[in-house]
Design a protein around this motif. Structure first.
Motif, short mmCIF file in Angstrom:
data_model
loop_
_atom_site.label_atom_id
_atom_site.label_comp_id
_atom_site.label_asym_id
_atom_site.label_seq_id
_atom_site.Cartn_x
_atom_site.Cartn_y
_atom_site.Cartn_z
N HIS A 152 18.20 11.56 -20.87
CA HIS A 152 18.45 12.40 -19.69
C HIS A 152 17.53 11.93 -18.57
O HIS A 152 16.33 11.91 -18.72
N LEU A 153 18.13 11.54 -17.46
CA LEU A 153 17.36 11.16 -16.29
C LEU A 153 17.41 12.31 -15.31
O LEU A 153 18.48 12.73 -14.88
N TYR A 154 16.25 12.84 -14.98
CA TYR A 154 16.17 13.96 -14.05
C TYR A 154 15.70 13.46 -12.70
O TYR A 154 14.87 12.55 -12.61
N MET A 155 16.21 14.07 -11.66
CA MET A 155 15.87 13.69 -10.31
C MET A 155 15.66 14.97 -9.49
O MET A 155 16.44 15.90 -9.58
N PHE A 156 14.59 14.98 -8.70
CA PHE A 156 14.32 16.08 -7.79
C PHE A 156 14.54 15.55 -6.38
O PHE A 156 13.98 14.53 -6.00
N CYS A 157 15.34 16.24 -5.61
CA CYS A 157 15.56 15.92 -4.20
C CYS A 157 14.76 16.95 -3.40
O CYS A 157 15.02 18.14 -3.49
N CYS A 158 13.75 16.49 -2.66
CA CYS A 158 12.84 17.40 -1.98
C CYS A 158 13.08 17.37 -0.47
O CYS A 158 13.22 16.30 0.11
N SER A 159 13.15 18.54 0.13
CA SER A 159 13.35 18.63 1.58
C SER A 159 12.51 19.77 2.14
O SER A 159 12.21 20.73 1.44
N CYS A 160 12.16 19.66 3.40
CA CYS A 160 11.35 20.68 4.08
C CYS A 160 12.24 21.67 4.81
O CYS A 160 13.26 21.29 5.40
N VAL A 161 11.85 22.93 4.77
CA VAL A 161 12.56 24.00 5.48
C VAL A 161 11.52 24.88 6.18
O VAL A 161 10.33 24.81 5.89
N ASP A 162 12.01 25.73 7.08
CA ASP A 162 11.12 26.70 7.72
C ASP A 162 11.31 28.07 7.06
O ASP A 162 12.07 28.21 6.11
N ASP A 163 10.62 29.06 7.59
CA ASP A 163 10.67 30.39 7.00
C ASP A 163 11.69 31.32 7.66
O ASP A 163 11.64 32.52 7.48
N SER A 164 12.65 30.74 8.41
CA SER A 164 13.60 31.57 9.16
C SER A 164 14.70 32.15 8.28
O SER A 164 15.23 33.22 8.57
N GLY A 165 15.12 31.44 7.26
CA GLY A 165 16.24 31.89 6.44
C GLY A 165 17.58 31.48 6.99
O GLY A 165 18.62 31.81 6.43
N THR A 166 17.59 30.72 8.09
CA THR A 166 18.84 30.23 8.67
C THR A 166 19.00 28.76 8.32
O THR A 166 18.16 27.94 8.71
N TRP A 167 20.05 28.45 7.57
CA TRP A 167 20.29 27.07 7.14
C TRP A 167 20.64 26.22 8.35
O TRP A 167 21.44 26.62 9.19
N GLY A 168 20.04 25.07 8.48
CA GLY A 168 20.25 24.19 9.62
C GLY A 168 21.51 23.36 9.52
O GLY A 168 22.30 23.48 8.59
N HIS A 169 21.69 22.51 10.51
CA HIS A 169 22.86 21.62 10.58
C HIS A 169 22.38 20.21 10.87
O HIS A 169 21.38 20.01 11.55
N GLY A 170 23.11 19.25 10.34
CA GLY A 170 22.78 17.85 10.56
C GLY A 170 21.82 17.33 9.50
O GLY A 170 21.20 18.10 8.76
N GLY A 171 21.71 16.02 9.41
CA GLY A 171 20.74 15.36 8.54
C GLY A 171 20.75 15.87 7.10
O GLY A 171 21.79 15.98 6.46
N MET A 172 19.56 16.18 6.61
CA MET A 172 19.41 16.63 5.22
C MET A 172 20.12 17.96 4.96
O MET A 172 20.60 18.20 3.86
#
Length: 159
Positions: free
Chosen positions: A4-24
């Motif tokens: 089993h190969l496990y992979m973690f995809c890590c991304s930065c978010v803010d504390d607003s709770g509103t999902w962004g658009h574009g990029g990641m």
């Protein structure tokens, strides 16, 4: 023997709770519609504090993503604040909180013998290279400390 190969995809978010658009944001939403929903739900329950790391297992339960993502995890690192009253509503990335999140993600990845994959953090337009060097030192520190591989991907926007 099944490997089993496990992979973690890590991304930065803010504390607003509103999902962004574009990029990641778009890339993660295409990976699984559950990622934006989980982020927004965390906000509804008051669970988006600086330094929090939200680990989401991508199970392939999304109809459009049944392509064997059973060993994929997404790590959302809450490292920015959001205030709509500021001229620039999103703060810079908080290096101490990023370090907390990298520590948590690295520990979790080491438990599963996983690698971490992430976009280049803290290098917006080339004006402040010192922030990227701080991030790079943290990445090297936690990769060595936990004996894991961390891959950083660069994306150059067209002018």
């Amino acid at each position: 023997m099944v490997l089993h190969l496990y992979m973690f995809c890590c991304s930065c978010v803010d504390d607003s709770g509103t999902w962004g658009h574009g990029g990641m944001f778009d890339a993660l939403a295409r990976l699984s519609s559950q990622i934006p929903k989980a982020y927004e739900r965390a906000s509804e329950f008051g669970d988006l504090r600086l330094g929090d790391l939200h680990l989401l297992e991508i199970t392939g339960e999304d109809e459009e993503n049944k392509d064997g993502n059973d060993n994929l995890w997404v790590a959302l690192a809450v490292v920015q604040t959001y205030n709509p009253r500021r001229k620039v509503p999103r703060s810079s990335i908080s290096i101490p909180e990023l370090e907390q999140c990298l520590s948590k993600a690295s520990f979790s990845a080491a438990q599963k013998s996983a690698s971490i994959h992430m976009p280049r953090i803290g290098h917006q337009n080339g004006s402040d290279r010192s922030e990227w060097y701080s991030v790079e030192r943290l990445i090297r520190k936690y990769a060595a400390l936990y004996g894991i591989k961390i891959y950083v991907y660069y994306f150059r926007r067209s002018s």
